[in-house]
Design a protein around this motif. Structure first.
Motif, PDB file in Angstrom:
ATOM      1  N   VAL A   1       0.843  -1.192   0.000  1.00 47.75           N
ATOM      2  CA  VAL A   1       0.000   0.000   0.000  1.00 47.75           C
ATOM      3  C   VAL A   1       0.880   1.245   0.000  1.00 47.75           C
ATOM      4  O   VAL A   1       1.914   1.292   0.674  1.00 47.75           O
ATOM      5  CB  VAL A   1      -0.981   0.028   1.194  1.00 47.75           C
TER       6      VAL A   1
ATOM      7  N   LEU B   1      -4.348  -0.848  -7.808  1.00 46.45           N
ATOM      8  CA  LEU B   1      -5.714  -0.588  -7.351  1.00 46.45           C
ATOM      9  C   LEU B   1      -5.816   0.822  -6.795  1.00 46.45           C
ATOM     10  O   LEU B   1      -5.067   1.196  -5.886  1.00 46.45           O
ATOM     11  CB  LEU B   1      -6.123  -1.594  -6.274  1.00 46.45           C
TER      12      LEU B   1
ATOM     13  N   ALA C   1      -7.675   3.004  -4.530  1.00 48.91           N
ATOM     14  CA  ALA C   1      -8.631   2.906  -3.423  1.00 48.91           C
ATOM     15  C   ALA C   1      -9.161   4.271  -2.996  1.00 48.91           C
ATOM     16  O   ALA C   1      -9.874   4.362  -1.998  1.00 48.91           O
ATOM     17  CB  ALA C   1      -7.981   2.216  -2.226  1.00 48.91           C
TER      18      ALA C   1
ATOM     19  N   LEU D   1     -11.909  -4.803  -3.987  1.00 49.00           N
ATOM     20  CA  LEU D   1     -10.951  -5.784  -3.497  1.00 49.00           C
ATOM     21  C   LEU D   1     -11.339  -7.206  -3.895  1.00 49.00           C
ATOM     22  O   LEU D   1     -10.491  -8.005  -4.313  1.00 49.00           O
ATOM     23  CB  LEU D   1     -10.832  -5.707  -1.969  1.00 49.00           C
TER      24      LEU D   1
ATOM     25  N   ILE E   1      -1.548  -0.747  -3.999  1.00 45.84           N
ATOM     26  CA  ILE E   1      -2.807  -0.060  -3.697  1.00 45.84           C
ATOM     27  C   ILE E   1      -2.514   1.404  -3.393  1.00 45.84           C
ATOM     28  O   ILE E   1      -1.763   1.725  -2.464  1.00 45.84           O
ATOM     29  CB  ILE E   1      -3.539  -0.705  -2.508  1.00 45.84           C
TER      30      ILE E   1
END
Length: 309
Positions: free
Chosen positions: A76, A109, A111, A174, A187
């Protein structure tokens, strides 16, 4: 194609109004309330049953971590404060991972439900297709599989949602995406230390977090909070990246520390963490991401890329 059935009504909801809270969800704040209530009661009464009840409630409320199918490692990229170049750095980290290890499959991703940036930076548009299992297929560019809320709503449509609707959308991004087989999923987290950060950290195993900050004091305060949040939820912090560390005049080559010098390095020493790199305030980094050709792809031999890597 129409919006995927796995996220019904996203476009209408995003433009039409806020979602409704639902009962039964236990957040960290409500856990803190349970902590305070039951601890106070049990310490005053010595009633073992209250402690048992507290333990049962907390065990129901805290989610069980479950790996994302097909994903080996999750990294992340986070920041305490917005506007410090977190998304730009996340994009270039994903591209650098793919470039440095050509045999590895990398996904990205987004988020950040309220302010998705990945579609523009990765030069991607359109809605994801659905698999026979009703999973969304990521859009792909530069060899990176990408998923973002920005693929599911109009480009200029605001997402006007309450927290529980955001959590539902994050869960679907997710769990209802066909990532295939990924070695790394990067992420791009939203700024801050709120619901999304907690939901992601508590629901999936994370190999580590990278904290992005500029050297200025107001950014460092929030970066410190971000690092402490990950420690509290038992996510390893891999280190800090000092972004916009120095500006070099393109004409005279004089260097100016617009946002201060070495603030992130000082914070890393305080926290006992590593500095993963210094990224300059360079016009090429900004222009390349705005054009959908991140600097790691557009100018892989530039000084800016060397410092990004």
């Amino acid at each position: 194609m129409a919006l995927p059935a796995v996220l019904p009504g996203l476009r209408a909801a995003a433009t039409g109004g806020a979602g409704q809270d639902s009962a039964g969800d236990v957040t960290v704040s409500s856990t803190a309330i349970y902590n305070g209530f039951f601890l106070n009661k049990s310490s005053s009464s010595g009633d073992e049953s209250l402690r048992d009840k507290r333990a049962r409630i907390l065990s129901r409320g805290l989610p069980k971590q479950k790996p994302i199918e097909g994903v080996k490692q999750v990294v992340v990229v986070a920041s305490g404060k917005g506007g410090v170049g977190k998304s730009t750095t996340a994009v270039n980290i994903a591209l650098a991972l793919a470039a440095n290890e050509s045999t590895k499959e990398v996904g990205l991703l987004d988020a950040d439900i309220y302010g998705p940036s990945i579609p523009k930076m990765m030069n991607l548009k359109g809605n994801p297709e659905l698999t026979p299992k009703n999973l969304m297929r990521p859009l792909k560019n530069y060899g990176i599989a990408c998923m973002s809320m920005g693929f599911l709503i109009e480009e200029t449509a605001p997402v006007v949602w309450r927290g529980l609707m955001v959590m539902s959308a994050v869960e679907k991004l997710l769990r209802q995406v066909d990532w295939g087989q990924l070695d790394y999923l990067v992420i791009d987290m939203p700024p801050g230390t709120g619901d999304v950060q907690l939901s992601v950290s508590q629901n999936i195993p994370i190999a580590g977090a990278v904290i992005i900050s500029t050297p200025q004091d107001v950014a460092l305060l929030d970066a410190h909070k971000g690092a402490e949040m990950f420690r509290k939820v038992h996510v390893p912090v891999l280190g800090l990246v000092q972004n916009m560390s120095v500006f070099q005049c393109p004409k005279c080559k004089h260097e100016t520390h617009i946002f201060g010098a070495d603030g992130v390095r000082d914070l890393a020493k305080t926290l006992g963490l590593d500095i993963l790199g210094d990224i300059p305030l360079h016009v090429n980094i900004r222009e390349s991401c705005d054009s959908g050709q991140p600097v790691v792809v557009a100018q892989p031999q530039s000084d800016a890329v060397v410092k990004v890597d």
